[in-house]
Design a protein around this motif. Structure first.
Motif, PDB file in Angstrom:
ATOM      1  N   LYS A 129       0.858  -1.264  -0.122  1.00 35.81           N
ATOM      2  CA  LYS A 129      -0.031   0.070  -0.111  1.00 35.81           C
ATOM      3  C   LYS A 129       0.875   1.312   0.074  1.00 35.81           C
ATOM      4  N   ARG A 138      -2.418   7.525  -4.729  1.00 28.45           N
ATOM      5  CA  ARG A 138      -2.500   6.261  -4.114  1.00 28.45           C
ATOM      6  C   ARG A 138      -2.512   5.181  -4.923  1.00 28.45           C
ATOM      7  N   ASN A 140      -2.226   0.583  -4.533  1.00 31.37           N
ATOM      8  CA  ASN A 140      -2.388  -0.349  -3.798  1.00 31.37           C
ATOM      9  C   ASN A 140      -2.488  -1.758  -4.551  1.00 31.37           C
ATOM     10  N   SER A 142      -2.146  -6.294  -4.667  1.00 29.26           N
ATOM     11  CA  SER A 142      -2.123  -7.413  -3.955  1.00 29.26           C
ATOM     12  C   SER A 142      -1.938  -8.585  -4.703  1.00 29.26           C
TER      13      SER A 142
END
Length: 295
Positions: A129, A138, A140, A142
């Protein structure tokens, strides 16, 4: 480093009596296909009986009576490691076990549809993050991998949906989300996912409607129900004043994309949800104090 565990203990019991009653003959028990030219005693010869049986539509339907109980205890651990290189960047890794108890279907029409077993899973997730441009951006990301043992699925047996265990399945992929404020009052967002979700082994799966003389089919290697391979979302919004107007001006648009996916567990192509784009737009105004709005 964070470590934890979830302990669960479940008790379940069931008593069920499934009766097949033929209202024409007044008898209980297994029904059968009778010679349509035969008649019940007392009926005229020109009134053929031709008993219609549910077995014609759902092979294997039977009369049974069962009283069962089950106790299940499980401890599912979780370990997560986070490493923060700065105030704006954090990487993490998580390993976890999952558990979902077995149970009983409410209205099975054959004994082997009554009970289903527990489902367990093992999940690995690795990601980060981050914030950029002093908080104006921003990102992020995964990656994940989950393996299921005894995956519980709802399948249509010809009369109703019952829960059954689909043996093993594997789901892995990547998810991401991003946000950027390039100018004052302008917000851009994007998110998406790539998911590969397949049954490793599912030899007792439901059959497609046009599969004749078969009650179960092998769906090993098929795609999981409701699991599109790609999902994408984009949006752009302006929410701010226009010159010296006495209100806030709002305009926004977003688009969503999904690849095809199956709706039913039998993965029948006739019930496939096709590839889809969905686009929305909105425009409006609101007061500076937030007491009213018009969209």
């Amino acid at each position: 480093l964070t470590a934890g565990a979830r302990a669960s203990y479940e008790e379940k019991s069931v008593y069920i009596k499934h009766t097949l009653h033929n209202h024409r003959t007044g008898q209980d028990g297994q029904v059968f296909v009778q010679d349509p030219d035969s008649d019940l005693p007392g009926e005229p010869d020109d009134n053929p009986l031709g008993i219609v049986t549910l077995q014609l539509f759902t092979p294997g339907i039977t009369q049974f009576e069962e009283s069962l109980s089950r106790d299940e205890f499980d401890v599912s651990p979780k370990v997560s490691l986070q490493y923060r290189t700065s105030d704006d960047f954090m990487a993490y890794f998580t390993w976890a076990k999952g558990f979902k108890g077995g149970g009983y279907n409410a209205q099975p029409n054959r004994p082997n549809n009554l009970e289903f077993e527990e489902e367990t899973s093992t999940t690995y997730e690795l990601g980060f993050k981050s914030e950029w441009f002093e908080g104006a951006g921003r990102l992020n990301v995964s990656g994940f991998h989950t393996s299921f043992q005894g995956l519980q699925v709802s399948a249509f047996n010809g009369v109703e949906f019952v829960v059954d265990n689909a043996a093993d399945a594997t789901v892995y992929g990547v998810e991401w989300e991003a946000m950027l404020v390039p100018l004052e009052s302008v917000l851009l967002t994007a998110s998406g996912a790539y998911t590969n979700a397949t049954y490793d082994t599912f030899t007792g799966g439901p059959c497609k409607v046009d599969t004749y003389q078969a009650t179960v089919c092998d769906l090993s290697g098929d795609q999981l129900t409701g699991s599109p391979e790609w999902q994408l979302n984009f949006s752009a919004v302006y929410d701010g004043p226009v010159f010296n107007s006495p209100f806030i001006f709002h305009i926004g648009a977003d688009t969503m994309y999904e690849t095809e996916s199956f709706i039913n567990t039998d993965n029948d192509p006739i019930n496939m949800r096709p590839e889809e784009w969905n686009m929305n737009a909105r425009i409006g105004i609101r007061s500076l104090e937030g007491t009213w709005s018009l969209m």
